[in-house]
Write a protein that holds these residues in place. Structure first.
Motif, PDB file in Angstrom:
ATOM      1  N   LYS A 145       0.850  -1.183   0.000  1.00  0.00           N
ATOM      2  CA  LYS A 145       0.000   0.000   0.000  1.00  0.00           C
ATOM      3  C   LYS A 145       0.887   1.234   0.000  1.00  0.00           C
ATOM      4  N   VAL A 146       0.336   2.371  -0.443  1.00  0.00           N
ATOM      5  CA  VAL A 146       1.081   3.626  -0.404  1.00  0.00           C
ATOM      6  C   VAL A 146       1.479   3.917   1.042  1.00  0.00           C
ATOM      7  N   GLY A 147       2.741   4.249   1.229  1.00  0.00           N
ATOM      8  CA  GLY A 147       3.255   4.527   2.563  1.00  0.00           C
ATOM      9  C   GLY A 147       3.983   3.363   3.203  1.00  0.00           C
ATOM     10  N   ASP A 148       3.849   2.157   2.627  1.00  0.00           N
ATOM     11  CA  ASP A 148       4.513   0.990   3.207  1.00  0.00           C
ATOM     12  C   ASP A 148       6.028   1.122   3.142  1.00  0.00           C
ATOM     13  N   TYR A 203      18.888  -1.120   1.423  1.00  0.00           N
ATOM     14  CA  TYR A 203      18.546   0.279   1.639  1.00  0.00           C
ATOM     15  C   TYR A 203      17.060   0.418   1.940  1.00  0.00           C
ATOM     16  N   SER A 204      16.740   1.321   2.876  1.00  0.00           N
ATOM     17  CA  SER A 204      15.345   1.589   3.198  1.00  0.00           C
ATOM     18  C   SER A 204      14.702   2.413   2.096  1.00  0.00           C
ATOM     19  N   SER A 205      13.430   2.141   1.834  1.00  0.00           N
ATOM     20  CA  SER A 205      12.663   2.895   0.853  1.00  0.00           C
ATOM     21  C   SER A 205      11.206   2.894   1.291  1.00  0.00           C
ATOM     22  N   GLN A 206      10.338   3.411   0.424  1.00  0.00           N
ATOM     23  CA  GLN A 206       8.919   3.512   0.759  1.00  0.00           C
ATOM     24  C   GLN A 206       8.097   3.543  -0.517  1.00  0.00           C
ATOM     25  N   ILE A 207       6.894   2.986  -0.458  1.00  0.00           N
ATOM     26  CA  ILE A 207       5.981   3.053  -1.592  1.00  0.00           C
ATOM     27  C   ILE A 207       5.346   4.441  -1.627  1.00  0.00           C
ATOM     28  N   LEU A 208       5.604   5.194  -2.701  1.00  0.00           N
ATOM     29  CA  LEU A 208       5.045   6.540  -2.850  1.00  0.00           C
ATOM     30  C   LEU A 208       3.756   6.543  -3.661  1.00  0.00           C
ATOM     31  N   ASP A 209       3.661   5.631  -4.639  1.00  0.00           N
ATOM     32  CA  ASP A 209       2.469   5.558  -5.472  1.00  0.00           C
ATOM     33  C   ASP A 209       2.382   4.165  -6.087  1.00  0.00           C
ATOM     34  N   ILE A 210       1.162   3.716  -6.335  1.00  0.00           N
ATOM     35  CA  ILE A 210       0.928   2.445  -7.018  1.00  0.00           C
ATOM     36  C   ILE A 210       0.214   2.757  -8.321  1.00  0.00           C
TER      37      ILE A 210
END
Length: 230
Positions: free
Chosen positions: A7-10, A24-31
Motif C-alpha cells: 500500500k502507499v506509505g509501506d 537500503y530503506s525505501s517507501q511506496i510513494l504511489d501504485i
C-alpha cells in the motif's frame, strides 16, 4: 485487497547488484497498477545512492503477523531532481518467505521483562500497575520476535512487556508468549526458554532490529546475492 499486498506509505527494503551486498530503506510513494510502483530513492547518510536505469533490484518487505515478501523489479525511470524517486516494474510473482526461513540471529542481549499474572491486559493498555520484573537473556532475535531465557514458567498467550537496547536504539514493546520449554544448554542457568512474538512494536524499533540483523547476516554470509534466486 489481499493483506499481503503493498500500500502507499509501506516501508520496503531494496537491494541492487553490488558487492558486498547492501540493503537500503525505501517507501511506496504511489501504485500505478498491479505491477508498477513509484518508490523513494535510497539515501544513506544524506547521500543519494544511485540506481541505474534498466537495472534489476530486489524488493522485500514485512507485513506484521503475516510474514516477509520479496520480488524482483526493473527500474524504468529515475528522478533525482526534487524528491528522489524511482519507477519500478515487478518482474515476477511476489514470494512469501515462510516463517521457518526467517533469518534468526543468535545473540545474547540483556532484556528487562515485565509481567503481571493477575491483570495482563493492563500492561498492554499501558496502565500504571505493579509488575513482576526479571532480567533475561535472549537466545536469538528476528524482526518478528525473540527467544528469551527466563526463570518464570510462563503460559502460552501470556502478554509481557520487554525492554532492551540494540545498536543504540531503545526498544520497548508488548510481546506474546507463543512457546515455553525447559532451557537446554544455556550458559546463564535459566530454567526456561520462551518464544515471544512482538505485538505492537514501533516501526522505527523494528527497522533498527531488522537493519542490525541484515548487517550481521552479511558479515556471516560474505557472498554475493544471486538475484535470480528470487
Amino acid at each position: 485487497m489481499d493483506s499481503s499486498e503493498l500500500k502507499v506509505g509501506d516501508k520496503i527494503y531494496i537491494m541492487k547488484a553490488e558487492h558486498p551486498p547492501r540493503q537500503y530503506s525505501s517507501q511506496i510513494l504511489d501504485i500505478l497498477n498491479e505491477k508498477e510502483y513509484v518508490i523513494a530513492g535510497p539515501i544513506r547518510r544524506s547521500t543519494i545512492i544511485h540506481v541505474e536505469l534498466n537495472s534489476v533490484i530486489v524488493v522485500n518487505y514485512y507485513k506484521e503477523r503475516i510474514g516477509k515478501f520479496v520480488f524482483r523489479a526493473l527500474v524504468k525511470e529515475v528522478w533525482e531532481k526534487g524528491i528522489y524517486k524511482l519507477k519500478v516494474e515487478r518482474l515476477n510473482e511476489i514470494v512469501k518467505i515462510q516463517d521457518r526461513n526467517y533469518f534468526r540471529l543468535p545473540i545474547s542481549l540483556e532484556v528487562e521483562k515485565e509481567y503481571n499474572a493477575e491483570q495482563v491486559y493492563d500492561i498492554e493498555n499501558g496502565n500504571d500497575i505493579e509488575t513482576e520484573k526479571e532480567i533475561c537473556i535472549t537466545g536469538d532475535i528476528s524482526g518478528g520476535g525473540l527467544k528469551l531465557f527466563s526463570n518464570i514458567k510462563h503460559r502460552e498467550r501470556d502478554k509481557i512487556r520487554i525492554n532492551f537496547i540494540i545498536k543504540d536504539v531503545e526498544v520497548s514493546t508488548i510481546g506474546e508468549v507463543i512457546r515455553v520449554s525447559k532451557a537446554k544448554n544455556n550458559a546463564y542457568k535459566y530454567k526456561y526458554e520462551i518464544g515471544v512474538k512482538f505485538l505492537d512494536i514501533d516501526n522505527y524499533e523494528r527497522d533498527a532490529i531488522v537493519k542490525y540483523i541484515f548487517e550481521q547476516e552479511r558479515e556471516l554470509r560474505k557472498k554475493r546475492i544471486d538475484f535470480n534466486d528470487y
